[in-house]
Design a protein around this motif. Structure first.
Motif, PDB file in Angstrom:
ATOM      1  N   SER A  34      -5.541   7.617 -12.861  1.00  8.91           N
ATOM      2  CA  SER A  34      -4.437   7.314 -13.784  1.00  8.91           C
ATOM      3  C   SER A  34      -4.390   5.874 -14.234  1.00  8.91           C
ATOM      4  CB  SER A  34      -3.094   7.664 -13.112  1.00  8.91           C
ATOM      5  OG  SER A  34      -2.839   6.765 -12.035  1.00  8.91           O
ATOM      6  N   GLY A  35      -4.883   4.941 -13.418  1.00 10.80           N
ATOM      7  CA  GLY A  35      -4.716   3.535 -13.738  1.00 10.80           C
ATOM      8  C   GLY A  35      -3.302   3.039 -13.521  1.00 10.80           C
ATOM      9  N   ALA A  36      -2.470   3.809 -12.831  1.00 13.77           N
ATOM     10  CA  ALA A  36      -1.072   3.422 -12.632  1.00 13.77           C
ATOM     11  C   ALA A  36      -0.917   2.282 -11.632  1.00 13.77           C
ATOM     12  CB  ALA A  36      -0.259   4.629 -12.158  1.00 13.77           C
ATOM     13  N   TYR A  37      -1.864   2.166 -10.710  1.00 20.48           N
ATOM     14  CA  TYR A  37      -1.784   1.162  -9.654  1.00 20.48           C
ATOM     15  C   TYR A  37      -2.671  -0.034  -9.996  1.00 20.48           C
ATOM     16  CZ  TYR A  37      -0.407   5.512  -7.306  1.00 20.48           C
ATOM     17  OH  TYR A  37       0.172   6.710  -6.987  1.00 20.48           O
ATOM     18  N   ASP A  38      -2.483  -1.104  -9.258  1.00 20.70           N
ATOM     19  CA  ASP A  38      -3.365  -2.257  -9.418  1.00 20.70           C
ATOM     20  C   ASP A  38      -4.724  -2.013  -8.784  1.00 20.70           C
ATOM     21  OD1 ASP A  38      -1.406  -4.261 -10.618  1.00 20.70           O
ATOM     22  OD2 ASP A  38      -0.332  -3.639  -8.813  1.00 20.70           O
ATOM     23  N   ALA A  39      -4.764  -1.151  -7.795  1.00 16.78           N
ATOM     24  CA  ALA A  39      -6.007  -0.749  -7.141  1.00 16.78           C
ATOM     25  C   ALA A  39      -5.740   0.561  -6.429  1.00 16.78           C
ATOM     26  CB  ALA A  39      -6.481  -1.817  -6.152  1.00 16.78           C
ATOM     27  N   VAL A  40      -6.814   1.223  -6.022  1.00 16.22           N
ATOM     28  CA  VAL A  40      -6.706   2.522  -5.348  1.00 16.22           C
ATOM     29  C   VAL A  40      -7.565   2.490  -4.089  1.00 16.22           C
ATOM     30  CG1 VAL A  40      -7.323   4.971  -5.510  1.00 16.22           C
ATOM     31  CG2 VAL A  40      -6.199   3.838  -7.438  1.00 16.22           C
ATOM     32  N   ASP A  79     -10.203  -2.218   0.592  1.00 17.15           N
ATOM     33  CA  ASP A  79     -10.999  -3.355   0.111  1.00 17.15           C
ATOM     34  C   ASP A  79     -10.176  -4.630   0.353  1.00 17.15           C
ATOM     35  OD1 ASP A  79     -12.299  -5.342  -1.321  1.00 17.15           O
ATOM     36  OD2 ASP A  79     -12.798  -4.028  -3.012  1.00 17.15           O
ATOM     37  N   LEU A  80     -10.639  -5.507   1.235  1.00 20.90           N
ATOM     38  CA  LEU A  80      -9.871  -6.697   1.570  1.00 20.90           C
ATOM     39  C   LEU A  80      -9.677  -7.592   0.372  1.00 20.90           C
ATOM     40  CD1 LEU A  80     -11.205  -7.640   5.117  1.00 20.90           C
ATOM     41  CD2 LEU A  80      -9.414  -6.013   4.453  1.00 20.90           C
ATOM     42  N   ASP A  81     -10.626  -7.576  -0.573  1.00 24.87           N
ATOM     43  CA  ASP A  81     -10.447  -8.389  -1.785  1.00 24.87           C
ATOM     44  C   ASP A  81      -9.275  -7.905  -2.617  1.00 24.87           C
ATOM     45  OD1 ASP A  81     -12.582 -10.044  -1.205  1.00 24.87           O
ATOM     46  OD2 ASP A  81     -14.037  -8.743  -2.233  1.00 24.87           O
ATOM     47  N   GLU A  82      -8.995  -6.592  -2.578  1.00 23.23           N
ATOM     48  CA  GLU A  82      -7.897  -6.052  -3.361  1.00 23.23           C
ATOM     49  C   GLU A  82      -6.542  -6.456  -2.773  1.00 23.23           C
ATOM     50  OE1 GLU A  82      -8.176  -4.838  -6.144  1.00 23.23           O
ATOM     51  OE2 GLU A  82     -10.110  -3.803  -6.337  1.00 23.23           O
ATOM     52  N   LEU A  83      -6.504  -6.805  -1.484  1.00 23.47           N
ATOM     53  CA  LEU A  83      -5.257  -7.235  -0.875  1.00 23.47           C
ATOM     54  C   LEU A  83      -4.888  -8.653  -1.261  1.00 23.47           C
ATOM     55  CD1 LEU A  83      -5.708  -5.783   2.729  1.00 23.47           C
ATOM     56  CD2 LEU A  83      -4.379  -4.815   0.864  1.00 23.47           C
ATOM     57  N   VAL A 118       0.874  -1.175   0.000  1.00 28.32           N
ATOM     58  CA  VAL A 118       0.000   0.000   0.000  1.00 28.32           C
ATOM     59  C   VAL A 118       0.909   1.223   0.000  1.00 28.32           C
ATOM     60  CG1 VAL A 118      -1.848   1.246   1.157  1.00 28.32           C
ATOM     61  CG2 VAL A 118      -1.760  -1.263   1.295  1.00 28.32           C
ATOM     62  N   LEU A 119       0.865   1.992  -1.069  1.00 26.01           N
ATOM     63  CA  LEU A 119       1.760   3.133  -1.278  1.00 26.01           C
ATOM     64  C   LEU A 119       1.011   4.422  -0.948  1.00 26.01           C
ATOM     65  CD1 LEU A 119       4.416   4.297  -2.262  1.00 26.01           C
ATOM     66  CD2 LEU A 119       3.647   3.985  -4.610  1.00 26.01           C
ATOM     67  N   PHE A 120       1.392   5.034   0.179  1.00 32.83           N
ATOM     68  CA  PHE A 120       0.663   6.182   0.734  1.00 32.83           C
ATOM     69  C   PHE A 120       1.683   7.218   1.192  1.00 32.83           C
ATOM     70  CE2 PHE A 120      -1.825   7.554   4.774  1.00 32.83           C
ATOM     71  CZ  PHE A 120      -2.314   8.683   4.149  1.00 32.83           C
ATOM     72  N   ALA A 179      -2.743   5.149  -2.664  1.00 34.04           N
ATOM     73  CA  ALA A 179      -3.628   5.824  -1.722  1.00 34.04           C
ATOM     74  C   ALA A 179      -3.603   7.327  -1.941  1.00 34.04           C
ATOM     75  CB  ALA A 179      -3.224   5.512  -0.283  1.00 34.04           C
ATOM     76  N   THR A 180      -4.773   7.944  -1.869  1.00 34.79           N
ATOM     77  CA  THR A 180      -4.846   9.404  -1.932  1.00 34.79           C
ATOM     78  C   THR A 180      -4.328  10.007  -0.628  1.00 34.79           C
ATOM     79  OG1 THR A 180      -7.141   9.263  -1.187  1.00 34.79           O
ATOM     80  CG2 THR A 180      -6.767   9.466  -3.562  1.00 34.79           C
ATOM     81  N   LEU A 181      -3.892  11.265  -0.713  1.00 40.70           N
ATOM     82  CA  LEU A 181      -3.323  11.975   0.440  1.00 40.70           C
ATOM     83  C   LEU A 181      -4.438  12.622   1.255  1.00 40.70           C
ATOM     84  CD1 LEU A 181      -0.297  13.708  -1.326  1.00 40.70           C
ATOM     85  CD2 LEU A 181      -0.367  11.466  -0.194  1.00 40.70           C
ATOM     86  N   THR A 182      -4.356  12.501   2.555  1.00 38.22           N
ATOM     87  CA  THR A 182      -5.410  12.961   3.454  1.00 38.22           C
ATOM     88  C   THR A 182      -5.368  14.479   3.655  1.00 38.22           C
ATOM     89  OG1 THR A 182      -3.933  12.274   5.257  1.00 38.22           O
ATOM     90  CG2 THR A 182      -5.688  10.762   4.647  1.00 38.22           C
TER      91      THR A 182
END
Length: 425
Positions: A374-380, A421-425, A297-299, A345-348
């Motif tokens: 952007s579609g750069a990640y596998d999920a957001v 989303d736990l499915d995305e993990l 998770v890139l935040f 992850a978006t910035l808070t």
């Protein structure tokens, strides 16, 4: 939708190709790592982690600059995975001289600096009770036959007989570490440990093997800055968002390790004197060396946006949104090259905080829009909307605010964990 997503991915790939050469170092320097021990069968999985930093005392008093001499350091960590054996990772990444570990133990935690009787295990390094870690080096102990369950706390005790010099450490632990004069590595009682501070020293990981999760490669690394690090959460309560995420996964019947590689103040593209190497420099050392990991998770990025201002005594060069995006794309590429899935992850929110300005809010908004589209990640995951005040979306909801309008309360960190989303993990 699939055609749109494909187009976005191609656009992201094109931007990555155009920017990677300017962002990556011209030479790659690997951190020396050895695996001391009898068990190198590939069955090890990360169960706890902390990213190393160079000695600093920017905000919180600690022992990193003076180091240790004829002292015992006792540190408590909570693991998020179970196993029949465990081993520790020690690092001298930022040391300038070899580090001598005279002796070390691991035990189940009792209260404070005490440990449970009968659980103290002497740690060995290639069969020896002492070990020297070269400057810049990292190593792992032999296996300790001390079964551990997920969410149990372990106490790691290091005896440092000689002068260490400045210590590689992790500044914002939100957990208490203890110090005693002399050799108390085997003590059950904590009475000798009369000093304490909130930081971790030399200890960068705990790994487990065996048990119910043996053979599974499903761990999660949470990578970021102070909000991942848990700044603002209750000390010694393990309420950082990665802790909450691990608990949520377990409650859903989908247990897996969640490793915290956040550093308070860290930036994506700028190295700092007090908040660690940039994400671009530390990602390979901190994340890509973790065993048993499947997802990152890139935040990270708010300190790039605000770090050039007056909030800190060591301002860094201004970072444009395009450069921040390019940094994220580099990290995504490196993760994908290792077969890891990346959740962006978006910035808070930052309104009312020390980073609040029209220019910084415009950058945050633009970067978040890119993350979402952007579609750069596998999920957001939309952490921004998860903790924003619906009436004032540029602000953190008061119930989630730790008080400085940027860091989160325990409830706020639980909200971040709940947004994934736990499915995305």
């Amino acid at each position: 939708m699939s055609n749109t997503r494909t187009t976005l991915r191609r656009s992201a790939a094109a931007l990555l190709a155009a920017t990677t050469l300017t962002l990556l170092p011209t030479t790659a320097t690997a951190t020396p790592t050895t695996t001391a021990g009898r068990h190198t069968d590939g069955g090890w999985r990360g169960a706890w982690a902390a990213s190393p930093q160079t000695a600093a005392e920017t905000f919180v008093p600690n022992w990193s600059r003076q180091g240790f001499a004829d002292q015992t350091v006792r540190q408590v960590v909570r693991v998020s995975a179970s196993g029949t054996r465990n081993r520790i990772e020690l690092t001298n990444r930022y040391g300038t001289t070899p580090l001598r570990i005279t002796g070390a133990t691991v035990a189940r935690t009792a209260d404070g600096s005490g440990v449970e009787p009968g659980t103290v295990r002497r740690l060995l390094f290639d069969g020896r009770p002492s070990v020297t870690i070269p400057a810049g080096g990292t190593l792992r102990s032999d296996a300790a036959h001390l079964p551990v369950e997920a969410f149990e706390s372990l106490t790691v005790t290091l005896y440092l007989a000689g002068e260490t010099g400045p210590a590689t450490f992790h500044q914002f632990s939100t957990a208490t570490s203890y110090r005693a004069n002399g050799d108390h590595r085997a003590d059950v009682s904590g009475t000798a440990f009369k000093e304490s501070t909130d930081a971790w020293y030399y200890l960068s990981g705990v790994e487990v093997s065996g048990g119910r999760e043996a053979g599974r490669r499903n761990g999660v690394v949470t990578f970021g800055d102070s909000i991942t690090d848990g700044v603002g959460s209750t000390a010694n309560a393990d309420n950082r968002y990665p802790d909450e995420l691990a608990e949520r996964l377990a409650a859903a019947g989908r247990p897996r390790a969640v490793l915290n590689h956040g550093i308070g103040g860290n930036q994506v593209v700028n190295d700092t004197t007090w908040a660690g190497e940039s994400a671009l420099h530390r990602f390979r050392k901190d994340v890509l060396t973790e065993p048993g990991v499947r997802t990152v998770v890139l935040f990270e990025g708010i300190n790039d946006i605000g770090g050039s201002g007056p909030a800190f005594p060591d301002p860094t060069p201004e970072v444009s949104v395009d450069r921040l995006i390019a940094g994220h794309l580099t990290l995504v590429r490196e993760a994908h090259a290792k077969g890891l899935k990346v959740i962006g992850a978006t910035l808070t929110p930052i309104a009312g905080s020390f980073y609040d300005s029209p220019e910084n809010e415009a950058k945050r908004t633009a970067f978040n829009q890119w993350v979402r589209t952007s579609g750069a990640y596998d999920a957001v995951v939309d952490f921004d909307r998860a903790v924003a005040d619906p009436a004032h979306p540029e602000r953190v909801l008061p119930a989630y605010d730790a008080g400085d309008h940027i860091h989160l309360s325990d409830a706020g960190y639980a909200a971040l964990a709940g947004a994934l989303d736990l499915d995305e993990l």
